[in-house]
Design an enzyme around this catalytic site. Structure first.
Site, PDB file in Angstrom:
ATOM      1  N   PRO A   2     -77.136 -54.556  12.139  1.00 44.40           N
ATOM      2  CA  PRO A   2     -77.105 -55.933  12.641  1.00 44.40           C
ATOM      3  C   PRO A   2     -75.858 -56.683  12.173  1.00 44.40           C
ATOM      4  CG  PRO A   2     -79.266 -55.396  11.755  1.00 44.40           C
ATOM      5  CD  PRO A   2     -78.367 -54.261  11.390  1.00 44.40           C
ATOM      6  N   GLU A   3     -75.315 -57.499  13.070  1.00 44.33           N
ATOM      7  CA  GLU A   3     -74.189 -58.349  12.730  1.00 44.33           C
ATOM      8  C   GLU A   3     -74.684 -59.791  12.660  1.00 44.33           C
ATOM      9  OE1 GLU A   3     -70.664 -57.415  15.072  1.00 44.33           O
ATOM     10  OE2 GLU A   3     -71.372 -55.360  15.362  1.00 44.33           O
TER      11      GLU A   3
END
Length: 286
Positions: A2-3
């Site tokens: 995840p960013e």
């Protein structure tokens, strides 16, 4: 992994469903899920019990739950497949449930950490005076942070003597940007991923930061990017930004701007996606 947009979506869900609730008890179902908590699973569970959760916070890709009046926070490492889910007590346990946190109220929901690959986990850390878990004190502010300093970023970029995509992924320089959103922002800015940072003028840096912010806000608006069922929000729902990607994952498809087939190149154990016409490679000095 995840960013920033995906982590912020999870943070917002936790703020709605978990903030200001008191922990009744915690149960660690797999020791790897607390391996970064050196004192072990029993100590982790004991230290949470009876404490009130503050407003969940985030810096870049890092998410934490402050424990009020303790000077400590629970840092969440989502890894490749970690999920923080808010579920009814009566919901069946997920196959890869690793940690359960119950609350001392009558809302009927609990917090679950689910992680198929067990690369992620939760750990308890002392806070810095700024309220960050001490192990992430070196992480830079992210471009959506109101206190992010554009000028300081530009000066650091010029000093970096690197290439622009490496700089965007350097979490000590700017946090929250990963492979997907770097490729998207660089496509929007018409910049090749190997462009030297020393060539950036102040207006060029400002333009790139604007594209980074735009792409992240667009992703946030639709819940982030989900390529499979491993990234979901606290209610188990996927994001939809994968349908709007302009560069990442589009090898061989026409560039949405000029029609040239998009290319993919191996890059630092990852891939870089770009348009060879819109994002021309820098000239190699002889």
């Amino acid at each position: 992994m995840p960013e920033l947009p995906e982590v912020e979506v999870v943070r917002r869900g936790l703020e709605r469903w978990v903030a200001h609730r008191t922990v009744a008890d915690a149960e660690v179902l797999h020791p790897r899920a607390v391996r970064r908590h050196i004192a072990g699973a029993d100590d982790f569970a004991h230290r949470l019990k009876g404490h009130r959760v503050g407003v969940p916070s985030r810096r870049g890709k890092y998410l934490w739950l402050p424990l009020e009046d303790t000077g400590q926070s629970v840092l969440a490492h989502l890894g490749m497949s970690g999920q923080l889910l808010v579920q009814p007590h009566t919901a069946p346990d997920e196959k890869h449930l690793r940690i359960r946190v119950r609350f001392a109220d009558a809302l009927g929901t609990e917090l679950r950490f689910v992680d198929q690959r067990t690369f992620g986990g939760l750990s308890l850390h002392d806070n810095t005076p700024d309220g960050l878990p001490d192990v992430i004190a070196h992480i830079a502010r992210d471009p959506l942070d109101p206190l992010f300093d554009d000028e300081a970023f530009h000066q650091a970029l010029r000093r970096k003597r690197s290439t622009i995509k490496r700089a965007l992924l350097d979490q000590s320089l700017i946090s929250g940007v990963g492979n997907i959103y770097a490729d998207e922002a660089l496509w929007r800015a018409r910049l090749h991923y190997e462009r030297p940072t020393g060539t950036f003028t102040r207006p060029r840096t400002q333009e790139l930061l604007g594209h980074v912010r735009d792409v992240m806000n667009a992703a946030l608006a639709v819940g982030g990017t989900s390529f499979d069922s491993l990234y979901v929000n606290v209610n188990g729902e996927s994001g939809y930004f994968d349908r709007s990607l302009d560069a990442y994952g589009r090898e061989g498809l026409p560039c949405k701007r000029c029609g040239t087939p998009m290319r993919r190149r191996p890059w630092m154990n990852r891939s870089s996606y770009f348009c060879p016409k819109c994002q021309r490679a820098p000239r190699v000095s002889s």
